[in-house]
Design an enzyme around this catalytic site. Structure first.
Site, PDB file in Angstrom:
ATOM      1  N   TYR A 141       8.874   1.705  -0.641  1.00  0.00           N
ATOM      2  CA  TYR A 141       7.682   1.954  -1.468  1.00  0.00           C
ATOM      3  C   TYR A 141       7.850   3.235  -2.288  1.00  0.00           C
ATOM      4  CZ  TYR A 141       2.627   2.802  -2.218  1.00  0.00           C
ATOM      5  OH  TYR A 141       1.389   3.055  -2.750  1.00  0.00           O
ATOM      6  N   SER A 165       2.689   6.876  -6.902  1.00  0.00           N
ATOM      7  CA  SER A 165       2.147   7.346  -5.621  1.00  0.00           C
ATOM      8  C   SER A 165       2.770   8.660  -5.206  1.00  0.00           C
ATOM      9  CB  SER A 165       2.428   6.310  -4.527  1.00  0.00           C
ATOM     10  OG  SER A 165       2.103   6.845  -3.263  1.00  0.00           O
ATOM     11  N   LYS A 172       7.831   3.650  -6.257  1.00  0.00           N
ATOM     12  CA  LYS A 172       6.794   4.449  -6.924  1.00  0.00           C
ATOM     13  C   LYS A 172       7.403   5.582  -7.754  1.00  0.00           C
ATOM     14  CE  LYS A 172       2.939   2.404  -5.801  1.00  0.00           C
ATOM     15  NZ  LYS A 172       2.310   1.537  -6.822  1.00  0.00           N
TER      16      LYS A 172
HETATM   17  N1  LIG Z   1      -5.140   3.601  -1.956  1.00  0.00           N
HETATM   18  C1  LIG Z   1      -4.392   4.676  -2.136  1.00  0.00           C
HETATM   19  O1  LIG Z   1      -4.706   5.802  -1.660  1.00  0.00           O
HETATM   20  C2  LIG Z   1      -3.110   4.575  -2.897  1.00  0.00           C
HETATM   21  C3  LIG Z   1      -2.242   5.678  -2.867  1.00  0.00           C
HETATM   22  C4  LIG Z   1      -1.086   5.641  -3.639  1.00  0.00           C
HETATM   23  C5  LIG Z   1      -0.820   4.526  -4.422  1.00  0.00           C
HETATM   24  N2  LIG Z   1      -1.671   3.456  -4.411  1.00  0.00           N
HETATM   25  C6  LIG Z   1      -1.341   2.315  -5.255  1.00  0.00           C
HETATM   26  O2  LIG Z   1      -2.504   1.885  -5.945  1.00  0.00           O
HETATM   27  C7  LIG Z   1      -2.457   0.460  -6.120  1.00  0.00           C
HETATM   28  C8  LIG Z   1      -3.700  -0.195  -5.550  1.00  0.00           C
HETATM   29  O3  LIG Z   1      -3.765   0.027  -4.157  1.00  0.00           O
HETATM   30  P1  LIG Z   1      -5.054  -0.317  -3.278  1.00  0.00           P
HETATM   31  O4  LIG Z   1      -5.176   0.790  -2.295  1.00  0.00           O
HETATM   32  O5  LIG Z   1      -6.201  -0.682  -4.143  1.00  0.00           O
HETATM   33  O6  LIG Z   1      -4.520  -1.602  -2.476  1.00  0.00           O
HETATM   34  P2  LIG Z   1      -5.223  -3.003  -2.072  1.00  0.00           P
HETATM   35  O7  LIG Z   1      -4.369  -3.602  -1.028  1.00  0.00           O
HETATM   36  O8  LIG Z   1      -6.667  -2.778  -1.783  1.00  0.00           O
HETATM   37  O9  LIG Z   1      -5.129  -3.845  -3.424  1.00  0.00           O
HETATM   38  C9  LIG Z   1      -3.886  -4.295  -3.924  1.00  0.00           C
HETATM   39  C10 LIG Z   1      -4.094  -5.667  -4.522  1.00  0.00           C
HETATM   40  O10 LIG Z   1      -2.839  -6.100  -5.085  1.00  0.00           O
HETATM   41  C11 LIG Z   1      -2.728  -7.483  -4.855  1.00  0.00           C
HETATM   42  N3  LIG Z   1      -1.315  -7.896  -4.912  1.00  0.00           N
HETATM   43  C12 LIG Z   1      -0.350  -7.655  -3.985  1.00  0.00           C
HETATM   44  N4  LIG Z   1       0.804  -8.214  -4.353  1.00  0.00           N
HETATM   45  C13 LIG Z   1       0.578  -8.812  -5.551  1.00  0.00           C
HETATM   46  C14 LIG Z   1       1.392  -9.533  -6.446  1.00  0.00           C
HETATM   47  N5  LIG Z   1       2.686  -9.801  -6.146  1.00  0.00           N
HETATM   48  N6  LIG Z   1       0.865  -9.970  -7.605  1.00  0.00           N
HETATM   49  C15 LIG Z   1      -0.438  -9.722  -7.912  1.00  0.00           C
HETATM   50  N7  LIG Z   1      -1.289  -9.081  -7.071  1.00  0.00           N
HETATM   51  C16 LIG Z   1      -0.776  -8.610  -5.913  1.00  0.00           C
HETATM   52  C17 LIG Z   1      -3.316  -7.686  -3.470  1.00  0.00           C
HETATM   53  O11 LIG Z   1      -3.695  -9.044  -3.240  1.00  0.00           O
HETATM   54  C18 LIG Z   1      -4.500  -6.725  -3.494  1.00  0.00           C
HETATM   55  O12 LIG Z   1      -5.692  -7.362  -3.866  1.00  0.00           O
HETATM   56  C19 LIG Z   1      -1.162   0.008  -5.470  1.00  0.00           C
HETATM   57  O13 LIG Z   1      -0.131  -0.053  -6.427  1.00  0.00           O
HETATM   58  C20 LIG Z   1      -0.854   1.106  -4.483  1.00  0.00           C
HETATM   59  O14 LIG Z   1       0.496   1.166  -4.166  1.00  0.00           O
HETATM   60  C21 LIG Z   1      -2.798   3.457  -3.656  1.00  0.00           C
END
Ligand SMILES: NC(=O)c1ccc[n+]([C@@H]2O[C@H](COP(=O)([O-])OP(=O)(O)OC[C@H]3O[C@@H](n4cnc5c(N)ncnc54)[C@H](O)[C@@H]3O)[C@@H](O)[C@H]2O)c1
Length: 324
Positions: free
Chosen positions: A165, A152, A169
């Protein structure tokens, strides 16, 4: 459509929602059999449920693809091993591991509890270890594998209120570069994506320090963002992150290893690797007085402080501003 991943088997963690869901569906559309893992928790990691993983696996099967749901947490070694076992029991092999699962517990460092720190590190940083370790044993033996991690901007660039976080990351970016070097000689690649997408996770993040200060009651609350009225599709929908992720899983990406890519909407950027940039040097040991003079004027002369103290704070060492 060409099915580039026919016969391949993938595990996608956190595939019940957001970015992981898009990745799992595109892998399946390209012919891969998918273990759809999701612990089914709230953004803060609470209240596990089987619903999200079961729904996405069902969506894939309804579209003619192959998928099984898995409800384990990535935060335990047992969970990671179960996912691998499920891939082997159901599909006979594992070729691709995509580590997407994640949670948030945002808090300024001076308020962050040990629990908030531990829980976020456990899901993100240890979570990457728990799934990657058993997969790496197998991929090394079979001389083939693709591992794609999720980092991230929070860790690579720094965002306020996310020390747990961001540390995880940044750790994942480092983990990626090291695992790539451990496994490259066995025909296995390991890369990472730092995504940007509108999901429930980003909906919870205050966008800047001012908003965080506002939240903690130390500044006026900023006005809410204006509602979007355009009918143009949102270029930051989570599905936009899937194609680059799936490309890295394809055979054609065999020589891309140890890299971090920013992916948001229609943009894909290669992240700069942290390395010494400018230097000052001398044959002996520096004195503090020399460093006081040379660090600001030579190493940092055009580099800004990302969080300078406000002008009205009395800061020892700051030169007095000349009266207008
Ligand atoms: N959305 C963004 O702009 C963004 C930015 C930077 C990083 N990220 C990273 O991308 C990834 C996906 O993010 P997203 O926005 O789709 O989030 P989201 O919350 O929509 O999806 C994350 C999923 O992970 C699952 N989860 C959480 N803890 C878990 C565990 N212990 N074991 C298994 N599953 C688990 C949740 O139930 C959820 O369905 C994450 O790692 C997040 O940190 C996202």
């Amino acid at each position: 459509m060409t099915r580039r991943l026919e016969g391949r088997v993938a595990i996608v963690t956190g595939a019940g929602r957001g970015i992981g869901r898009g990745v799992a569906k595109l892998l399946a559309a390209e012919g891969a059999s998918v273990v759809v893992n999701d612990f089914g928790v709230n953004v803060d990691g609470s209240a596990p449920s089987s619903g999200p993983a079961a729904e996405v696996a069902e969506e894939i099967r309804a579209a003619g693809g192959k998928a099984v749901p898995n409800f384990d947490t990535v935060a335990t070694v047992e969970g990671g091993e179960n996912m691998l076992k499920m891939a082997l029991d159901n599909f006979g092999r594992l070729d691709i591991l995509v580590n997407v699962a994640g949670i948030l517990r945002d808090r300024m460092i001076f308020n962050m509890s040990e629990q908030e720190w531990d829980d976020v590190i456990a899901v993100h940083l240890k979570g990457h270890y728990c799934t990657t370790k058993p997969a790496a044993v197998l991929m090394r033996q079979q001389r083939y594998g693709r591992i794609i991690n999720f980092s991230s901007i929070s860790g690579l660039g720094g965002l306020p209120g996310q020390s747990n976080y961001g540390a995880a990351k940044a750790g994942i970016a480092g983990f990626t570069r090291v695992v790539a070097r451990d496994l490259g000689r066995y025909g296995v690649t390991c890369n990472a994506i730092a995504p940007g997408a509108s999901t429930r996770m980003t909906a919870t993040i205050p966008t800047n320090t001012a908003q965080l200060r506002a939240k903690s009651g130390t500044a006026p609350v900023a006005p809410p963002p204006r509602p979007r009225t355009s009918t143009v599709p949102d270029m930051r929908e989570p599905e936009y992150v899937a194609p680059m992720t799936v490309f890295l899983a394809c055979d054609e990406a065999w020589n891309i290893n140890g890299k971090v890519f920013y992916v948001a909407g229609g943009r894909v950027s290669l992240a700069h690797e942290e390395a010494p940039w400018r230097q000052i040097s001398k044959p002996g040991m520096w004195t503090i007085d020399e460093l006081r003079d040379l660090v600001p004027s030579q190493l940092l002369y055009d580099v800004r402080n990302p969080a300078p103290p406000p002008p009205d704070l009395d800061i020892p060492g700051r030169p007095a501003t000349p009266a207008p």
